[in-house]
Design a protein around this motif. Structure first.
Motif, PDB file in Angstrom:
ATOM      1  N   SER A  45       1.582  43.703  17.925  1.00  0.00           N
ATOM      2  CA  SER A  45       1.813  44.383  16.648  1.00  0.00           C
ATOM      3  C   SER A  45       1.857  43.373  15.511  1.00  0.00           C
ATOM      4  O   SER A  45       1.863  42.159  15.733  1.00  0.00           O
ATOM      5  N   GLU A  46       1.936  43.866  14.290  1.00  0.00           N
ATOM      6  CA  GLU A  46       1.973  42.981  13.126  1.00  0.00           C
ATOM      7  C   GLU A  46       3.260  42.167  13.079  1.00  0.00           C
ATOM      8  O   GLU A  46       3.275  41.057  12.553  1.00  0.00           O
ATOM      9  N   ALA A  47       4.344  42.705  13.617  1.00  0.00           N
ATOM     10  CA  ALA A  47       5.631  42.019  13.533  1.00  0.00           C
ATOM     11  C   ALA A  47       5.653  40.753  14.393  1.00  0.00           C
ATOM     12  O   ALA A  47       6.109  39.693  13.976  1.00  0.00           O
ATOM     13  N   GLY A  48       5.157  40.832  15.626  1.00  0.00           N
ATOM     14  CA  GLY A  48       5.136  39.685  16.512  1.00  0.00           C
ATOM     15  C   GLY A  48       6.519  39.245  16.956  1.00  0.00           C
ATOM     16  O   GLY A  48       7.489  39.989  16.870  1.00  0.00           O
ATOM     17  N   ASP A  49       6.602  37.987  17.428  1.00  0.00           N
ATOM     18  CA  ASP A  49       7.893  37.496  17.913  1.00  0.00           C
ATOM     19  C   ASP A  49       8.838  37.239  16.746  1.00  0.00           C
ATOM     20  O   ASP A  49       8.424  37.241  15.579  1.00  0.00           O
ATOM     21  N   LEU A  50      10.099  36.984  17.059  1.00  0.00           N
ATOM     22  CA  LEU A  50      11.143  36.887  16.041  1.00  0.00           C
ATOM     23  C   LEU A  50      10.866  35.801  15.004  1.00  0.00           C
ATOM     24  O   LEU A  50      10.873  36.069  13.799  1.00  0.00           O
ATOM     25  N   TYR A  51      10.629  34.592  15.443  1.00  0.00           N
ATOM     26  CA  TYR A  51      10.616  33.465  14.527  1.00  0.00           C
ATOM     27  C   TYR A  51       9.262  33.149  13.902  1.00  0.00           C
ATOM     28  O   TYR A  51       9.194  32.571  12.816  1.00  0.00           O
ATOM     29  N   CYS A  52       8.162  33.488  14.580  1.00  0.00           N
ATOM     30  CA  CYS A  52       6.844  33.068  14.088  1.00  0.00           C
ATOM     31  C   CYS A  52       5.873  34.214  13.855  1.00  0.00           C
ATOM     32  O   CYS A  52       4.831  34.017  13.230  1.00  0.00           O
ATOM     33  N   GLY A  53       6.176  35.406  14.361  1.00  0.00           N
ATOM     34  CA  GLY A  53       5.258  36.527  14.216  1.00  0.00           C
ATOM     35  C   GLY A  53       4.057  36.435  15.134  1.00  0.00           C
ATOM     36  O   GLY A  53       3.011  37.019  14.844  1.00  0.00           O
ATOM     37  N   CYS A  54       4.190  35.713  16.250  1.00  0.00           N
ATOM     38  CA  CYS A  54       3.073  35.542  17.183  1.00  0.00           C
ATOM     39  C   CYS A  54       2.932  36.735  18.128  1.00  0.00           C
ATOM     40  O   CYS A  54       3.922  37.357  18.514  1.00  0.00           O
ATOM     41  N   ASP A  55       1.697  37.034  18.522  1.00  0.00           N
ATOM     42  CA  ASP A  55       1.435  37.991  19.592  1.00  0.00           C
ATOM     43  C   ASP A  55       1.635  37.288  20.934  1.00  0.00           C
ATOM     44  O   ASP A  55       1.665  36.053  21.008  1.00  0.00           O
TER      45      ASP A  55
END
Length: 322
Positions: A45-55
């Protein structure tokens, strides 16, 4: 009439499902529940992981492999941990564990082995989020702060850590979310928080309001945990120096006894006054017969429904209680 009845039945079923929700009892179980019931569709998704926004690509029951290209991530130092996702305790285990007596007597392992309240905090899904492993490792148990002069450390990932100051500044998109998680954990488990950290997180809470994903995440977790984060739903708001509830510690004891009042050499039951614990000294005071009952400061005060609850949380009865 039929439609009204169907709506009523639907509400009853939803309520029953919520009431029967079973919170995970271990950190490992919590990670699996998060994978299956909360983040199952969020890895691309566009949000990704907490700290970096990675898929990331799911691997196994609760693990994953980070897609560096999706977020412009560059490894700082730890290639292996950078490649995998990890489950970050937003409020670090050290931060809540070090306020328990079990931690003083043997650290995290001792808390897991002996303290049911610690195990409950460690497995609380509201406090867990997907993170790139390297950033999770670098953040360690550092507090959150603002680092205007610290350079970027992970390519395009905006989260930064100052290892000398022991401070991490998360990316702007999650600052409000981490603030509300902090409020939740401190309120639910009766934890103390420095004035400076409160002020910073209150500013982030105001500046970065609840997002659509934060609301959906809360709803999904509530179906498993049995309760929402009231700082996400708007039921509670944090005020400087506020009195925390400590509801998570009061509900923990397997067997509870009524609050006791001293009467003619014995103890009579009462449910009107709580047992007061002092998290600084790890002793508790009864409403009657304990001279220091009213003297526990707000910062160190935690309430329990019974003496049994207090003892289950690692507190001992004050020595000056008659």
């Amino acid at each position: 009439m039929k439609s009204i009845l169907m709506m009523f039945l639907a509400m009853q079923m939803a309520t029953s499902h919520f009431a029967l929700a079973s919170a995970p009892t271990t950190f490992e179980q919590a990670k699996v529940e998060l994978r299956q019931k909360v983040y199952y569709d969020r890895n691309t998704s566009e949000a990704g992981d907490l700290y970096c926004g990675c898929d990331w690509k799911w691997v196994g029951r609760s693990g994953g492999r980070v897609d560096f290209a999706s977020c412009g991530y560059e490894v700082r130092a730890q290639e292996n941990r950078a490649q995998r996702i990890e489950w970050e305790h937003v409020l670090p285990a050290y931060a809540f564990g070090s306020q328990r007596q079990c931690w003083q007597n043997g650290g995290r392992k001792n808390c897991i082995d002996t303290d049911p309240v610690f195990r409950k905090m460690e497995a609380d899904m509201h406090n867990l989020a997907v993170s790139v492993g390297e950033v999770n490792a670098d953040r360690s148990n550092f507090r959150y702060g603002v680092l205007p002069s610290t350079p970027m450390q992970y390519g395009a990932c905006p989260t930064r850590t100052d290892f000398q100051q022991r401070v991490t500044e998360p990316r702007d998109q999650v600052k409000g979310a981490v603030a509300r998680i902090y409020f939740y954990m401190h309120d639910r488990y009766g934890l103390s928080m420095s004035r400076a950290q409160q002020q910073l997180l209150m500013a982030w809470d105001r500046q970065y309001p609840v997002s659509a994903w934060e609301q959906e995440r809360d709803r999904r977790i509530a179906r498993v945990m049995g309760h929402s984060n009231p700082f996400v739903t708007g039921e509670r708001s944090w005020n400087l120096g506020m009195r925390v509830k400590g509801a998570g510690t009061m509900a923990q004891a397997i067997r509870s006894e009524p609050v006791q009042h001293q009467v003619s050499g014995g103890y009579a039951s009462s449910s009107l006054s709580p047992v007061i614990g002092n998290r600084n000294s790890n002793v508790y005071h009864l409403p009657v017969g304990c001279p220091s009952y009213e003297k526990v400061g707000t910062r160190n005060r935690v309430e329990f429904a019974s003496a049994a609850d207090a003892e289950a949380a690692g507190f001992k009865r004050a020595g000056n209680c008659r």
